[in-house]
Scaffold this motif. Structure first.
Motif, PDB file in Angstrom:
ATOM      1  N   GLN A  48      14.848   5.014   1.403  1.00 33.56           N
ATOM      2  CA  GLN A  48      14.053   4.260   2.368  1.00 33.56           C
ATOM      3  C   GLN A  48      12.563   4.395   2.085  1.00 33.56           C
ATOM      4  O   GLN A  48      12.056   5.504   1.863  1.00 33.56           O
ATOM      5  N   VAL A  49      11.870   3.270   2.133  1.00 32.57           N
ATOM      6  CA  VAL A  49      10.412   3.236   2.048  1.00 32.57           C
ATOM      7  C   VAL A  49       9.892   2.578   3.315  1.00 32.57           C
ATOM      8  O   VAL A  49      10.296   1.466   3.650  1.00 32.57           O
ATOM      9  N   THR A  50       9.012   3.277   4.010  1.00 34.17           N
ATOM     10  CA  THR A  50       8.438   2.761   5.253  1.00 34.17           C
ATOM     11  C   THR A  50       6.922   2.781   5.136  1.00 34.17           C
ATOM     12  O   THR A  50       6.332   3.825   4.862  1.00 34.17           O
ATOM     13  N   VAL A  51       6.306   1.617   5.328  1.00 32.22           N
ATOM     14  CA  VAL A  51       4.859   1.490   5.234  1.00 32.22           C
ATOM     15  C   VAL A  51       4.337   1.100   6.612  1.00 32.22           C
ATOM     16  O   VAL A  51       4.704   0.047   7.146  1.00 32.22           O
ATOM     17  N   SER A  52       3.475   1.932   7.156  1.00 26.79           N
ATOM     18  CA  SER A  52       2.929   1.669   8.486  1.00 26.79           C
ATOM     19  C   SER A  52       1.527   1.075   8.380  1.00 26.79           C
ATOM     20  O   SER A  52       0.782   1.377   7.450  1.00 26.79           O
ATOM     21  N   SER A  53       1.200   0.247   9.351  1.00 23.89           N
ATOM     22  CA  SER A  53      -0.111  -0.429   9.326  1.00 23.89           C
ATOM     23  C   SER A  53      -1.178   0.426   9.986  1.00 23.89           C
ATOM     24  O   SER A  53      -0.900   1.426  10.613  1.00 23.89           O
TER      25      SER A  53
END
Length: 125
Positions: A120-125
């Motif tokens: 899983q790759v999660t990119v937050s703003s």
């Protein structure tokens, strides 16, 4: 039986970087086609990048060109995906895939045979 295992996923803020790794084992072919794919919730799986381990030919989805780099390790059984300038829309489960097809068929449209479980790759703003 070919075995493919990904690692290196995680959470990062927008603009950050991550490197994914993929280890392939179980076959003795000299060269193979390997690729990275991703699938976000509610979306179809899409090809991200692919390469043929016997040459310098690489393929990228338009959405990641200039930001992601696919590369193989010196032993040809390891694949990397360097992801820079990450965006929230890059959030997805990333899968490594391998296939024994020759270089003529190696691209993101290839129906890869062997798949990892995903990271899983999660990119937050």
């Amino acid at each position: 039986q070919v075995h493919v295992v990904e690692s290196g996923g995680g959470s990062v803020q927008a603009g950050g970087s991550l490197t994914l790794s993929c280890a392939a084992s179980g076959y003795s072919h000299h060269n193979y086609c390997m690729g990275w794919f991703r699938q976000a919730p509610g979306k179809e799986r899409e090809g991200v990048a692919a390469l043929y381990t016997g040459g310098d030919i690489t393929y990228y989805a338009d959405s990641v060109k200039g930001r992601f780099t696919i590369a193989r390790g010196n032993d040809k059984n390891t694949l990397y995906l360097q992801m820079n300038s990450l965006k929230p829309e890059d959030t997805a489960m990333y899968y490594c895939a391998a296939d024994l097809s020759s270089w003529e068929y190696c691209n993101l449209r290839l129906g890869f045979t062997y798949w990892g479980q995903g990271t899983q790759v999660t990119v937050s703003s």
